[in-house]
Design a protein around this motif. Structure first.
Motif, PDB file in Angstrom:
ATOM      1  N   ALA A 121      -3.685   3.668  -2.058  1.00 38.36           N
ATOM      2  CA  ALA A 121      -3.640   2.899  -3.303  1.00 38.36           C
ATOM      3  C   ALA A 121      -2.807   1.643  -3.082  1.00 38.36           C
ATOM      4  O   ALA A 121      -1.830   1.653  -2.352  1.00 38.36           O
ATOM      5  CB  ALA A 121      -3.037   3.736  -4.426  1.00 38.36           C
ATOM      6  N   ARG A 122      -3.209   0.563  -3.742  1.00 38.46           N
ATOM      7  CA  ARG A 122      -2.529  -0.728  -3.596  1.00 38.46           C
ATOM      8  C   ARG A 122      -1.981  -1.187  -4.944  1.00 38.46           C
ATOM      9  O   ARG A 122      -2.621  -1.016  -5.975  1.00 38.46           O
ATOM     10  CB  ARG A 122      -3.494  -1.781  -3.052  1.00 38.46           C
ATOM     11  CG  ARG A 122      -2.859  -3.136  -2.750  1.00 38.46           C
ATOM     12  CD  ARG A 122      -3.865  -4.081  -2.122  1.00 38.46           C
ATOM     13  NE  ARG A 122      -4.932  -4.411  -3.058  1.00 38.46           N
ATOM     14  CZ  ARG A 122      -4.899  -5.430  -3.909  1.00 38.46           C
ATOM     15  NH1 ARG A 122      -3.827  -6.219  -3.974  1.00 38.46           N
ATOM     16  NH2 ARG A 122      -5.906  -5.671  -4.723  1.00 38.46           N
TER      17      ARG A 122
ATOM     18  N   SER B 275      -1.360  -4.059  -7.378  1.00 36.54           N
ATOM     19  CA  SER B 275      -1.993  -5.364  -7.554  1.00 36.54           C
ATOM     20  C   SER B 275      -0.988  -6.493  -7.470  1.00 36.54           C
ATOM     21  O   SER B 275       0.187  -6.338  -7.813  1.00 36.54           O
ATOM     22  CB  SER B 275      -2.704  -5.409  -8.920  1.00 36.54           C
ATOM     23  OG  SER B 275      -3.704  -4.408  -8.989  1.00 36.54           O
TER      24      SER B 275
ATOM     25  N   LYS C 245      -4.500   5.606 -10.424  1.00 42.21           N
ATOM     26  CA  LYS C 245      -5.211   4.605 -11.232  1.00 42.21           C
ATOM     27  C   LYS C 245      -4.584   4.479 -12.611  1.00 42.21           C
ATOM     28  O   LYS C 245      -4.413   3.374 -13.140  1.00 42.21           O
ATOM     29  CB  LYS C 245      -6.681   4.986 -11.352  1.00 42.21           C
ATOM     30  CG  LYS C 245      -7.479   4.829 -10.068  1.00 42.21           C
ATOM     31  CD  LYS C 245      -8.912   5.317 -10.240  1.00 42.21           C
ATOM     32  CE  LYS C 245      -9.688   5.258  -8.942  1.00 42.21           C
ATOM     33  NZ  LYS C 245     -11.057   5.813  -9.084  1.00 42.21           N
TER      34      LYS C 245
ATOM     35  N   SER D 281      -4.479  -0.110  -7.812  1.00 41.79           N
ATOM     36  CA  SER D 281      -5.873  -0.515  -7.614  1.00 41.79           C
ATOM     37  C   SER D 281      -6.327  -0.114  -6.211  1.00 41.79           C
ATOM     38  O   SER D 281      -5.518   0.370  -5.407  1.00 41.79           O
ATOM     39  CB  SER D 281      -6.024  -2.027  -7.795  1.00 41.79           C
ATOM     40  OG  SER D 281      -5.231  -2.728  -6.854  1.00 41.79           O
ATOM     41  N   ASP D 282      -7.619  -0.333  -5.928  1.00 42.16           N
ATOM     42  CA  ASP D 282      -8.194  -0.013  -4.611  1.00 42.16           C
ATOM     43  C   ASP D 282      -7.892   1.422  -4.189  1.00 42.16           C
ATOM     44  O   ASP D 282      -7.615   1.697  -3.015  1.00 42.16           O
ATOM     45  CB  ASP D 282      -7.679  -0.984  -3.538  1.00 42.16           C
ATOM     46  CG  ASP D 282      -8.055  -2.424  -3.833  1.00 42.16           C
ATOM     47  OD1 ASP D 282      -9.172  -2.652  -4.339  1.00 42.16           O
ATOM     48  OD2 ASP D 282      -7.232  -3.311  -3.572  1.00 42.16           O
TER      49      ASP D 282
ATOM     50  N   HIS E 129      -8.605   5.066  -3.091  1.00 40.82           N
ATOM     51  CA  HIS E 129      -9.677   5.838  -2.483  1.00 40.82           C
ATOM     52  C   HIS E 129      -9.102   6.962  -1.637  1.00 40.82           C
ATOM     53  O   HIS E 129      -7.915   6.976  -1.310  1.00 40.82           O
ATOM     54  CB  HIS E 129     -10.616   4.957  -1.664  1.00 40.82           C
ATOM     55  CG  HIS E 129      -9.961   4.184  -0.556  1.00 40.82           C
ATOM     56  ND1 HIS E 129      -9.198   3.062  -0.766  1.00 40.82           N
ATOM     57  CD2 HIS E 129      -9.991   4.372   0.788  1.00 40.82           C
ATOM     58  CE1 HIS E 129      -8.759   2.588   0.390  1.00 40.82           C
ATOM     59  NE2 HIS E 129      -9.228   3.369   1.355  1.00 40.82           N
TER      60      HIS E 129
ATOM     61  N   TRP F 290       0.816  -1.213   0.000  1.00 38.76           N
ATOM     62  CA  TRP F 290       0.000   0.000   0.000  1.00 38.76           C
ATOM     63  C   TRP F 290       0.852   1.266   0.000  1.00 38.76           C
ATOM     64  O   TRP F 290       1.895   1.336   0.666  1.00 38.76           O
ATOM     65  CB  TRP F 290      -0.914   0.032   1.225  1.00 38.76           C
ATOM     66  CG  TRP F 290      -2.075  -0.902   1.106  1.00 38.76           C
ATOM     67  CD1 TRP F 290      -2.113  -2.219   1.460  1.00 38.76           C
ATOM     68  CD2 TRP F 290      -3.374  -0.585   0.590  1.00 38.76           C
ATOM     69  NE1 TRP F 290      -3.341  -2.758   1.186  1.00 38.76           N
ATOM     70  CE2 TRP F 290      -4.143  -1.774   0.658  1.00 38.76           C
ATOM     71  CE3 TRP F 290      -3.962   0.576   0.080  1.00 38.76           C
ATOM     72  CZ2 TRP F 290      -5.469  -1.833   0.237  1.00 38.76           C
ATOM     73  CZ3 TRP F 290      -5.281   0.525  -0.337  1.00 38.76           C
ATOM     74  CH2 TRP F 290      -6.023  -0.668  -0.262  1.00 38.76           C
TER      75      TRP F 290
END
Length: 303
Positions: free
Chosen positions: A299-300, A302, A201, A206-207, A209, A153
């Motif tokens: 943000a992660r 993938s 992004k 991914s993820d 927010h 992350w």
């Protein structure tokens, strides 16, 4: 207008970054750290991470190192000894004492060491808005996805610099205009709550927010001259925020770039800038409307 005066000397690590890197700024950053942590309910991190001993953590823009030191100690108290890299563009604010598992070095997030590939389990970065433009942000995000491990992350904490909620009177509105003009000239991206998620992004994270917190500024004085903070003001949001002096000190740190930039059509000398800040300070003290906004963008990478 007359030719603008040259500002009193403070140490600035670069012409791009608008804030100084000296002892006074270290003290201010350490006070601000407590404000930010309170705003996010006492949490040093919002990322859904589960670290174990030996995991590698990077703090970018480490400054005084206060976040890194507290995060390291929090994990150690819970039986986890992490391996930490802490970087900044200047070493002047690095702490003199730190555990051997923490390394501080001069580096920039826009160009990290080439051997750092899929290296870190977690990356934390705070308040780079005044140091970056679009080109630097794009380089930094590509570097972040290169050095974070799959599944790791990235957490970026920033402050709103486009829609300014602290222009509440004639003097503070002038100050907002000055800061926004300087930001435009420097290429500062003001609303990172939209810019960073889209960029992350686009880079493949991914993820993604964003978590938002509004933080109060000032409001110490009522119309009767009563100091509400000293009287034990029981409004939770008010307690979480900046005092008027703490907020003034941020912009005092930008006096050098403001004067070197010619005052941006609003001030022409250090004395005029300082008077603008003092007039703004009084407006913040006597109002309960001023606020600022923090964003934590997660943000992660993938798997």
């Amino acid at each position: 207008m007359n030719e603008p005066e040259q500002p009193s000397e403070r140490y600035y690590a670069s012409t791009q970054y608008l804030l100084p890197a000296d002892e006074a700024e270290t003290k201010r950053l350490n006070k601000q750290h407590a404000i930010i942590v309170r705003a996010f309910e006492g949490r040093l991190s919002l990322a859904p991470i589960s670290l174990k001993t030996g995991d590698r953590v990077l703090e970018s823009a480490a400054g005084s190192g206060i976040w890194a030191l507290e995060f390291f100690e929090f994990n150690r108290t819970n039986g986890i000894t992490i391996d930490m890299e802490c970087i900044d563009i200047s070493s002047k604010q690095f702490p003199a004492e730190r555990p051997p598992e923490m390394r501080f070095s001069i580096n920039t997030v826009a160009q990290l060491p080439s051997e750092w590939i899929d290296r870190f389990h977690y990356i934390h970065q705070r308040l780079m808005v005044a140091a970056m433009n679009d080109s630097l942000w794009r380089s930094a995000i590509l570097e972040l996805i290169r050095v974070i491990r799959p599944g790791g992350w990235v957490e970026l904490l920033e402050i709103e610099m486009e829609t300014l909620g602290w222009g509440i009177g004639p003097r503070s509105k002038q100050l907002c205009t000055l800061i926004q003009t300087m930001n435009a000239e420097k290429g500062v991206i003001g609303d990172l709550s939209f810019y960073l998620p889209a960029s992350l992004k686009g880079a493949g994270f991914s993820d993604v927010h964003c978590v938002t917190r509004h933080v109060s500024i000032g409001g110490e004085l009522g119309c009767d001259g009563k100091y509400y903070r000293e009287a034990g003001d029981n409004e939770d949001n008010r307690k979480k925020g900046y005092s008027s002096e703490e907020w003034r000190d941020i912009w005092m740190g930008m006096k050098g770039p403001v004067i070197r930039g010619g005052g941006y059509g609003i001030v022409n000398s250090e004395e005029e800038y300082e008077a603008l800040l003092e007039g703004s300070l009084l407006e913040w003290k006597t109002s309960r409307e001023a606020y600022t906004t923090f964003y934590t963008i997660l943000a992660r990478k993938s798997l």
